[in-house]
Motif scaffolding. Structure first.
Motif, mmCIF file in Angstrom:
data_model
loop_
_atom_site.group_PDB
_atom_site.id
_atom_site.type_symbol
_atom_site.label_atom_id
_atom_site.label_comp_id
_atom_site.label_asym_id
_atom_site.label_seq_id
_atom_site.Cartn_x
_atom_site.Cartn_y
_atom_site.Cartn_z
ATOM 1 N N GLY A 198 1.045 -22.473 -13.951
ATOM 2 C CA GLY A 198 0.745 -23.635 -13.129
ATOM 3 C C GLY A 198 1.249 -23.551 -11.709
ATOM 4 N N HIS A 199 1.906 -22.421 -11.312
ATOM 5 C CA HIS A 199 2.423 -22.293 -9.959
ATOM 6 C C HIS A 199 1.344 -21.741 -9.042
ATOM 7 C CE1 HIS A 199 6.623 -23.122 -10.965
ATOM 8 N NE2 HIS A 199 6.413 -22.432 -12.066
ATOM 9 N N SER A 200 1.501 -21.961 -7.760
ATOM 10 C CA SER A 200 0.637 -21.367 -6.748
ATOM 11 C C SER A 200 1.508 -20.662 -5.744
ATOM 12 C CB SER A 200 -0.191 -22.451 -6.046
ATOM 13 O OG SER A 200 -0.837 -21.903 -4.902
ATOM 14 N N THR A 201 1.003 -19.565 -5.150
ATOM 15 C CA THR A 201 1.776 -18.839 -4.146
ATOM 16 C C THR A 201 1.556 -19.414 -2.752
ATOM 17 O OG1 THR A 201 -0.024 -17.246 -3.872
ATOM 18 C CG2 THR A 201 1.682 -16.696 -5.460
ATOM 19 N N LYS A 202 0.740 -20.455 -2.618
ATOM 20 C CA LYS A 202 0.471 -21.022 -1.311
ATOM 21 C C LYS A 202 1.759 -21.543 -0.679
ATOM 22 C CE LYS A 202 -2.350 -24.468 1.092
ATOM 23 N NZ LYS A 202 -3.343 -25.546 0.936
ATOM 24 N N GLY A 203 2.021 -21.099 0.545
ATOM 25 C CA GLY A 203 3.190 -21.586 1.260
ATOM 26 C C GLY A 203 4.478 -20.876 0.922
ATOM 27 N N MET A 204 4.454 -19.842 0.071
ATOM 28 C CA MET A 204 5.673 -19.132 -0.299
ATOM 29 C C MET A 204 6.036 -18.137 0.783
ATOM 30 S SD MET A 204 5.295 -18.496 -4.373
ATOM 31 C CE MET A 204 5.028 -19.838 -5.505
ATOM 32 N N ASP A 205 7.242 -18.246 1.313
ATOM 33 C CA ASP A 205 7.680 -17.363 2.376
ATOM 34 C C ASP A 205 7.657 -15.923 1.925
ATOM 35 O OD1 ASP A 205 8.126 -19.579 3.884
ATOM 36 O OD2 ASP A 205 10.278 -19.683 3.460
ATOM 37 N N GLY A 206 7.145 -15.055 2.791
ATOM 38 C CA GLY A 206 7.176 -13.620 2.511
ATOM 39 C C GLY A 206 6.123 -13.150 1.547
ATOM 40 N N MET A 207 5.244 -14.040 1.085
ATOM 41 C CA MET A 207 4.286 -13.646 0.069
ATOM 42 C C MET A 207 2.854 -13.620 0.572
ATOM 43 S SD MET A 207 5.852 -15.642 -3.224
ATOM 44 C CE MET A 207 4.622 -15.039 -4.351
ATOM 45 N N ALA A 208 2.638 -13.969 1.829
ATOM 46 C CA ALA A 208 1.272 -13.975 2.362
ATOM 47 C C ALA A 208 0.695 -12.576 2.321
ATOM 48 C CB ALA A 208 1.282 -14.503 3.788
ATOM 49 N N GLY A 209 -0.491 -12.464 1.772
ATOM 50 C CA GLY A 209 -1.151 -11.165 1.733
ATOM 51 C C GLY A 209 -0.683 -10.267 0.616
ATOM 52 N N MET A 210 0.291 -10.725 -0.198
ATOM 53 C CA MET A 210 0.790 -9.879 -1.266
ATOM 54 C C MET A 210 -0.163 -9.950 -2.449
ATOM 55 S SD MET A 210 3.666 -8.775 0.011
ATOM 56 C CE MET A 210 4.867 -8.349 -1.234
ATOM 57 N N GLY A 211 -0.124 -8.926 -3.267
ATOM 58 C CA GLY A 211 -0.908 -8.924 -4.493
ATOM 59 C C GLY A 211 -2.322 -8.462 -4.268
ATOM 60 N N THR A 212 -3.119 -9.237 -3.530
ATOM 61 C CA THR A 212 -4.509 -8.861 -3.315
ATOM 62 C C THR A 212 -4.760 -8.334 -1.905
ATOM 63 O OG1 THR A 212 -5.062 -11.121 -2.662
ATOM 64 C CG2 THR A 212 -5.316 -10.561 -4.976
ATOM 65 N N GLY A 213 -3.806 -8.509 -0.996
ATOM 66 C CA GLY A 213 -4.048 -8.134 0.385
ATOM 67 C C GLY A 213 -3.637 -6.711 0.742
ATOM 68 N N TYR A 214 -2.975 -6.007 -0.144
ATOM 69 C CA TYR A 214 -2.486 -4.668 0.193
ATOM 70 C C TYR A 214 -3.404 -3.604 -0.398
ATOM 71 C CZ TYR A 214 0.762 -0.814 0.995
ATOM 72 O OH TYR A 214 1.335 0.344 1.436
ATOM 73 N N ARG A 215 -3.786 -2.656 0.436
ATOM 74 C CA ARG A 215 -4.656 -1.572 -0.021
ATOM 75 C C ARG A 215 -3.803 -0.334 -0.266
ATOM 76 N NH1 ARG A 215 -10.100 -2.268 0.893
ATOM 77 N NH2 ARG A 215 -10.405 -0.020 0.994
ATOM 78 N N ALA A 216 -3.763 0.124 -1.506
ATOM 79 C CA ALA A 216 -3.006 1.329 -1.840
ATOM 80 C C ALA A 216 -3.593 2.526 -1.105
ATOM 81 C CB ALA A 216 -3.041 1.567 -3.345
ATOM 82 N N HIS A 217 -2.730 3.393 -0.610
ATOM 83 C CA HIS A 217 -3.203 4.556 0.136
ATOM 84 C C HIS A 217 -2.141 5.655 0.108
ATOM 85 C CE1 HIS A 217 -0.733 2.290 2.948
ATOM 86 N NE2 HIS A 217 -0.584 3.389 3.668
ATOM 87 N N ASP A 218 -2.577 6.879 -0.020
ATOM 88 C CA ASP A 218 -1.715 8.053 0.075
ATOM 89 C C ASP A 218 -0.451 7.921 -0.778
ATOM 90 O OD1 ASP A 218 -0.903 10.567 0.910
ATOM 91 O OD2 ASP A 218 -0.065 9.864 2.811
ATOM 92 N N GLY A 219 -0.610 7.378 -1.962
ATOM 93 C CA GLY A 219 0.530 7.255 -2.875
ATOM 94 C C GLY A 219 1.376 6.016 -2.684
ATOM 95 N N SER A 220 1.100 5.226 -1.639
ATOM 96 C CA SER A 220 1.814 3.969 -1.426
ATOM 97 C C SER A 220 1.074 2.876 -2.181
ATOM 98 C CB SER A 220 1.882 3.638 0.069
ATOM 99 O OG SER A 220 2.508 2.377 0.266
ATOM 100 N N LEU A 221 1.614 2.475 -3.320
ATOM 101 C CA LEU A 221 0.913 1.557 -4.213
ATOM 102 C C LEU A 221 1.158 0.096 -3.899
ATOM 103 C CD1 LEU A 221 1.629 3.411 -7.588
ATOM 104 C CD2 LEU A 221 -0.339 3.675 -6.055
#
Length: 237
Positions: free
Chosen positions: A131-154
């Motif tokens: 029931g939680h949402s990550t909206k407004g959580m400090d330091g979490m913007a773009g995390m989870g779905t916003g990062y593109r894995a590349h060159d072994g950096s997952l």
């Protein structure tokens, strides 16, 4: 050997055996309780067991991977410099994160959950759980779905294969600066993930571990900034 000494050794051996058996039975009881026991009463008293897609399981899996690279980088720099301050920091990071990684993987074993998942790394942070949402959580913007894995950096903060190769070929002051910069970024990514668990995880022991990670790694960030400044450098922006 006198009879008195033989009796003394027998008493010591028996006392040691009793302690070992007590620890063994306590450990067995803990595992049995955590897994629910054999009857309904045991299951009712058992701690909450997370689901495979929960934030608890996701954090344990992802942070174990994140920690493994920190341990790897710390061992690399240990062999590339003779500076005692950097070597001591690297040892502390490797020792702490290897122990924490063992705890995280141990929980997954205890929960009988897989150590790898087919989904996106850190997706549990973006999706929200219980029931939680990550909206407004400090330091979490773009995390989870916003990062593109590349060159072994997952995940955010993880070094690429190219960066690790450069660290392996550097030595002395250059290796120290590369390591401190890479580990600074690594800690920043780890802190954001740990904050996510502190908010979303439901297992109390895991939430405590996550909060401890935030505090300890923030302290190490301050130390790494000092070490970089002493070398005429600074963290990458």
């Amino acid at each position: 050997m006198t009879a008195e000494k033989r009796r003394g050794r027998r008493v010591e051996w028996l006392a040691g055996s009793a302690v070992a058996l007590a620890l063994l039975f306590a450990g067995a009881a803990t595992v049995a309780a955590a897994r629910g026991g054999a009857d309904g009463a045991d299951r009712a008293a058992a701690p909450h067991t997370p689901a495979a897609e929960s934030a608890d399981a996701g954090f344990a899996r992802d942070m174990a991977v994140h920690h493994q690279q920190a341990v790897e980088m710390s061992f690399i720099v240990r062999d590339r410099t003779k500076d005692e301050e950097v070597r001591r920091l690297a040892y502390d990071i490797a020792n702490t994160q290897a122990n924490q990684r063992g705890m995280l993987l141990g929980w997954l074993d205890l929960w009988e959950l897989p150590k790898t998942a087919a989904g996106e790394p850190m997706g549990w942070m973006a999706a929200g759980h219980e029931g939680h949402s990550t909206k407004g959580m400090d330091g979490m913007a773009g995390m989870g779905t916003g990062y593109r894995a590349h060159d072994g950096s997952l995940m955010p903060g993880m070094a690429t294969r190219t960066e690790l190769d450069r660290l392996r070929t550097a030595s002395g002051r250059a290796a120290e600066i590369r390591y401190l910069r890479l580990m600074t970024e690594h800690h920043r990514g780890g802190i954001d993930m740990a904050r996510g668990c502190a908010r979303l995880c439901t297992v109390k022991a895991e939430k405590r571990l996550a909060r401890g990670m935030v505090e300890a790694q923030q302290s190490e960030l301050d130390e790494m900034a000092r070490l970089l400044a002493a070398r005429g450098s600074a963290p990458r922006s």
